[in-house]
Design an enzyme around this catalytic site. Structure first.
Site, PDB file in Angstrom:
ATOM      1  N   ASP A   1     -17.566   7.625   3.832  1.00  0.00           N
ATOM      2  CA  ASP A   1     -16.249   6.994   3.705  1.00  0.00           C
ATOM      3  C   ASP A   1     -15.800   6.458   5.059  1.00  0.00           C
ATOM      4  O   ASP A   1     -15.399   7.220   5.941  1.00  0.00           O
ATOM      5  CB  ASP A   1     -15.259   8.032   3.148  1.00  0.00           C
ATOM      6  CG  ASP A   1     -13.836   7.468   2.992  1.00  0.00           C
ATOM      7  OD1 ASP A   1     -13.556   6.363   3.495  1.00  0.00           O
ATOM      8  OD2 ASP A   1     -13.011   8.154   2.365  1.00  0.00           O
TER       9      ASP A   1
ATOM     10  N   GLU B   1     -11.436  13.713  -1.917  1.00  0.00           N
ATOM     11  CA  GLU B   1     -11.714  12.270  -1.966  1.00  0.00           C
ATOM     12  C   GLU B   1     -13.179  11.964  -2.285  1.00  0.00           C
ATOM     13  O   GLU B   1     -13.461  11.127  -3.153  1.00  0.00           O
ATOM     14  CB  GLU B   1     -11.276  11.599  -0.655  1.00  0.00           C
ATOM     15  CG  GLU B   1      -9.757  11.483  -0.566  1.00  0.00           C
ATOM     16  CD  GLU B   1      -9.236  11.230   0.838  1.00  0.00           C
ATOM     17  OE1 GLU B   1     -10.036  10.931   1.748  1.00  0.00           O
ATOM     18  OE2 GLU B   1      -8.010  11.346   1.025  1.00  0.00           O
TER      19      GLU B   1
ATOM     20  N   LYS C   1      -0.304  10.469   7.213  1.00  0.00           N
ATOM     21  CA  LYS C   1      -1.222  11.460   6.656  1.00  0.00           C
ATOM     22  C   LYS C   1      -1.781  12.372   7.747  1.00  0.00           C
ATOM     23  O   LYS C   1      -2.101  13.536   7.497  1.00  0.00           O
ATOM     24  CB  LYS C   1      -2.369  10.727   5.953  1.00  0.00           C
ATOM     25  CG  LYS C   1      -3.264  11.611   5.098  1.00  0.00           C
ATOM     26  CD  LYS C   1      -4.248  10.740   4.333  1.00  0.00           C
ATOM     27  CE  LYS C   1      -5.241  11.532   3.511  1.00  0.00           C
ATOM     28  NZ  LYS C   1      -6.128  10.638   2.745  1.00  0.00           N
TER      29      LYS C   1
ATOM     30  N   ASP D   1      -4.745   7.692  -4.831  1.00  0.00           N
ATOM     31  CA  ASP D   1      -5.425   7.837  -3.540  1.00  0.00           C
ATOM     32  C   ASP D   1      -4.353   7.623  -2.481  1.00  0.00           C
ATOM     33  O   ASP D   1      -3.879   6.509  -2.279  1.00  0.00           O
ATOM     34  CB  ASP D   1      -6.530   6.768  -3.434  1.00  0.00           C
ATOM     35  CG  ASP D   1      -7.137   6.686  -2.030  1.00  0.00           C
ATOM     36  OD1 ASP D   1      -6.812   7.539  -1.170  1.00  0.00           O
ATOM     37  OD2 ASP D   1      -7.945   5.764  -1.804  1.00  0.00           O
TER      38      ASP D   1
HETATM   39  P1  ADP Z   1      -8.150   4.246   4.544  1.00  0.00           P
HETATM   40  O1  ADP Z   1      -9.069   5.097   3.754  1.00  0.00           O
HETATM   41  O2  ADP Z   1      -8.133   4.619   5.991  1.00  0.00           O
HETATM   42  O3  ADP Z   1      -6.801   4.176   3.953  1.00  0.00           O
HETATM   43  P2  ADP Z   1      -9.429   1.792   3.562  1.00  0.00           P
HETATM   44  O4  ADP Z   1     -10.527   2.443   2.859  1.00  0.00           O
HETATM   45  O5  ADP Z   1      -8.379   1.132   2.761  1.00  0.00           O
HETATM   46  O6  ADP Z   1      -8.734   2.762   4.617  1.00  0.00           O
HETATM   47  O7  ADP Z   1     -10.097   0.726   4.557  1.00  0.00           O
HETATM   48  C1  ADP Z   1      -9.341  -0.137   5.333  1.00  0.00           C
HETATM   49  C2  ADP Z   1     -10.256  -0.816   6.331  1.00  0.00           C
HETATM   50  O8  ADP Z   1     -11.243  -1.600   5.663  1.00  0.00           O
HETATM   51  C3  ADP Z   1      -9.517  -1.765   7.250  1.00  0.00           C
HETATM   52  O9  ADP Z   1      -9.973  -1.575   8.579  1.00  0.00           O
HETATM   53  C4  ADP Z   1      -9.949  -3.132   6.745  1.00  0.00           C
HETATM   54  O10 ADP Z   1      -9.928  -4.109   7.778  1.00  0.00           O
HETATM   55  C5  ADP Z   1     -11.358  -2.859   6.310  1.00  0.00           C
HETATM   56  N1  ADP Z   1     -11.892  -3.873   5.392  1.00  0.00           N
HETATM   57  C6  ADP Z   1     -11.423  -4.251   4.181  1.00  0.00           C
HETATM   58  N2  ADP Z   1     -12.188  -5.232   3.648  1.00  0.00           N
HETATM   59  C7  ADP Z   1     -13.184  -5.485   4.533  1.00  0.00           C
HETATM   60  C8  ADP Z   1     -14.303  -6.396   4.557  1.00  0.00           C
HETATM   61  N3  ADP Z   1     -14.536  -7.250   3.559  1.00  0.00           N
HETATM   62  N4  ADP Z   1     -15.104  -6.370   5.636  1.00  0.00           N
HETATM   63  C9  ADP Z   1     -14.870  -5.518   6.646  1.00  0.00           C
HETATM   64  N5  ADP Z   1     -13.850  -4.650   6.684  1.00  0.00           N
HETATM   65  C10 ADP Z   1     -13.003  -4.623   5.643  1.00  0.00           C
HETATM   66 MG    MG Z   2      -9.654   6.052   2.157  1.00  0.00          MG
END
Ligand code: ADP
Ligand code: MG
Length: 667
Positions: free
Chosen positions: A249, A179, A80, A16
């Site tokens: 998502d 995705e 990205k 991913d």
């Molecule tokens: P991306 O797809 O953009 O790479 P992710 O799916 O990894 O991102 O999500 C990252 C986001 O999720 C960040 O903003 C992070 O702060 C938030 N996040 C992770 N864990 C939690 C949680 N327990 N509660 C709220 N937000 C969270």
């Molecule tokens: Mg993501």
């Protein structure tokens, strides 16, 4: 040439490659799993700090992110967004990127650091290389091939750029998967590839032992098929038709809602993206910003409008805001304390309610996109079979609730929302490599499912070999006085004690009003749906308090393990039954003694001293058995001692009742 034996399995990992975070996963006979780094971290921040003098990677991942504010012009995040795009396409992004973006050949967007111009592909490749090394370290073998995920809306140029990034990193991208499709695959959606019913199921039909402690069993297969494990004589064909799935998502900086139709075939998934909607600048970062803005405003109100926030403070504030947000996903309040130096201390408590009020418009915007996606797909809510949650921000309870309300169904949350896309990519990879499908795809539940009860016993709600889908519910109560929360531990296995079963998940039901022991009415419901996803809901019926969890019971289990667990349960049947019986005896004995002591208090001098002593002697005997280790107490002797104690206290109970009645009459 003798390069590699034809029998050697191709190693294909799933990646991913996210805007904020990236992960690598691998799927073998145990099902999909994330390959963590050497410090056990699953996620690799998609951030690279470049060296100004030669344009090489100076730091990748956590370290690069930690110093982002210190080195804004050469810390590359969100690359990205630039992949495969022309300068025209990214005009609107530029103001939000602290590093320089220039025009390269054929109008392409490139990153400029120092005197170097670097393609987004090359920077993505640095992230991929890091993941490749991580996978090689975890698997102990070279990794040359990968399935990589891309957003459903990526166009050909963006997909080609992703493929090129893989090539630069020394990875052949054998397939690009959308995705949302990957997320659905991680849950085994889209119809299981029909299995031949093999020995596992047939062997089980020989019947098993059932030592359930059920008080009020109410088990039925949802589709009203017989529950018994009758081996199917023809191929079972569970849900081979396609499913319509909404994938929501919500990541760090982007939000996507996709509606897709998915079908699984021999070679993997066939997906049709019916519609996508979203916002490429909406995500968890916005919530961090809301907290930062709130804190900065209050700090200035308190300590002067002119207060400056130097980069180091901003960096700290950003980390801290995210930590506060994450804390509020699990707890209802978080204490904030910031030492601003010079004796200036900013302190406050932020509650979940306050954050939800701040973030409400933000969640509403995602709901507008959901409406748009449904319209785009020309579907109604009722036509959506499943909703899958993806992205770290879907851990926010308010988000889960809003999505559930909108689609009028429980969204899938069993898998870690950060990991689900990578896990699904690895499922596709395993299928392409011709290795195991990953996870056990069966039309029956291979191992019993239940919860822990007092004393470490397991109450099985759904027994092995129940037909999928299945549902069972049972009523439990509390043992302690005034208990306001109950821990629910969900177990899988055939043995009688939790120590011999596999813990699938835990959750707490809180906020129960204090009641006497035994009064709360705890309804625990297990539902295993057609995709093998288990949802456990606990409701305290007197107060209406409710909590739930969701797991995929078959992940991480091989057929061999299932068979071993089975054999163990037969081998230990007698010992287990005894152990379970002792647990129940101890519980009942404790309750009896508590009761007798209450009666003794009540009657006081109402019984003769000799009788009083006789009862005390019975209590001492039984108490001795409660306190003895398992191997020094015989269940039959124990039961007899309890029986004797019960018998000896009949008259006590009568006296106590008479006294109570007298007391009542006086009042
Ligand atoms: P991306 O797809 O953009 O790479 P992710 O799916 O990894 O991102 O999500 C990252 C986001 O999720 C960040 O903003 C992070 O702060 C938030 N996040 C992770 N864990 C939690 C949680 N327990 N509660 C709220 N937000 C969270
Ligand atoms: Mg993501």
């Amino acid at each position: 040439m003798t390069d590699k034996p034809a029998t050697e399995q191709e190693l294909i990992v799933g990646i991913d490659l996210g805007t904020t975070n990236s992960l690598v996963a691998y799927c073998d006979e145990k099902g999909p799993r994330i390959l963590p780094d050497d410090q056990g971290r699953a996620v690799l921040p998609s951030v690279v700090r470049l060296n100004e003098s030669d344009g090489s990677a100076e730091a990748i991942g956590h370290e690069a992110r930690a110093t982002a504010i210190e080195f804004p012009e050469r810390t590359i995040h969100s690359v990205k967004r630039l992949m495969g795009r022309g300068m025209q396409d990214v005009k609107n992004e530029l103001s939000q990127l602290p590093y320089r973006v220039v025009e390269g050949e054929q109008n392409t967007a490139r990153v400029a650091v120092g005197g170097h111009v670097i393609s987004p592909q090359a920077i993505s490749a640095m992230i991929l290389m890091e993941l490749k090394q991580r996978a090689e370290a975890a698997l102990g073998k070279p990794v040359r091939k990968a399935v990589v995920t891309v957003p459903a809306y990526f166009d050909d140029a963006q997909r080609q750029a992703t493929r090129d990034a893989g090539r630069i990193a020394g990875l052949e991208v054998v397939r690009m998967v959308n995705e949302p499709t990957a997320a659905a695959l991680a849950y085994g959606l889209g119809g299981a590839h029909p299995h031949k019913n093999d020995s596992l199921v047939k062997e089980k039909s020989a019947g098993g032992i059932s030592l359930s402690t059920k008080l009020n069993p109410e088990v039925c297969a949802e589709d009203a098929k017989p529950q018994a494990a009758v081996p199917n004589t023809q191929d079972p064909t569970p849900n081979t038709q396609s499913q319509t799935i909404a994938v929501y998502d919500l990541g760090g900086g982007t939000f996507d809602i996709s509606i897709l139709r998915l079908e699984q075939t021999e070679n993997g998934a066939v997906d049709q993206v019916l519609s996508t909607a979203g916002d490429t600048h909406l995500g968890g970062d916005d919530v961090d910003q809301m907290i930062i803005q709130l804190v900065m405003r209050e700090v200035r109100e308190q300590f002067g409008e002119k207060l400056q926030f130097p980069p180091a403070t901003q960096q700290a504030l950003r980390k801290f805001a995210e930590a506060t947000k994450i804390k509020l996903s699990n707890e209802t309040s978080a204490d904030i304390e910031i030492d601003l130096g010079d004796g200036k201390l900013y302190k406050r408590t932020l509650t979940r309610d306050e954050l939800e009020a701040l973030a409400k418009p933000w969640v509403d915007r995602t709901m507008d996109a959901c409406k748009q996606a449904l319209r785009g797909a020309k579907l109604t809510i009722e036509e959506i079979d499943r909703i899958v949650l993806v992205g770290g921000s879907t851990r926010i309870p308010m988000v889960v609730e809003a999505v559930g309300d909108f689609f009028e169904a429980e969204p899938y949350t069993a898998l870690d929302p950060d990991q689900v896309v990578a896990l699904g990519a690895s499922v596709q990879a395993a299928r392409l490599a011709g290795t195991r499908q990953g996870g056990l795809l069966l039309d029956v539940i291979p191992l019993s499912l239940g919860i822990e009860t007092m004393g470490g016993a397991v109450a099985k709600l759904i027994t092995a070999n129940s037909t999928i889908p299945a549902r069972a519910s049972e009523i439990f109560s509390t043992y302690a006085e005034g208990q306001t929360k109950i821990a629910i531990n969900v177990y899988q296995g055939e043995r009688e004690l939790v120590a011999d079963c596999r813990l699938l998940g835990s959750f707490e039901l809180t906020g129960i009003p204090p009641m006497p022991a035994g009064l709360p009415k705890l309804n625990v419901t297990f539902v295993v749906d057609a995709n093998g996803v288990l949802t456990v809901t606990a409701t305290e019926e007197r107060s209406g308090r409710r909590a739930r969890t969701q797991v995929v019971p078959n992940h991480g289990l091989t057929r061999d393990e299932v068979q071993q667990i089975e054999r163990d349960s037969f081998a230990h049947a007698k010992a287990d039954m005894d152990a379970h019986r002792l647990i129940d005896l101890r519980l009942n004995a404790k309750l009896d003694i508590r009761n007798i002591n209450k009666q003794l208090d009540r009657v006081g001098k109402g019984i003769e001293p000799g009788y009083h002593d006789e009862i005390e002697a019975h209590i001492a005997t039984v108490q001795g058995m409660i306190d003895s280790p398992d191997d020094q107490v015989d269940a039959d002797v124990f039961q007899q001692a309890m029986h004797d104690m019960d018998h000896a206290t009949i008259r006590l109970a009568e006296v106590a009742i008479a006294q109570t009645l007298k007391g009542d009459l006086k009042q």
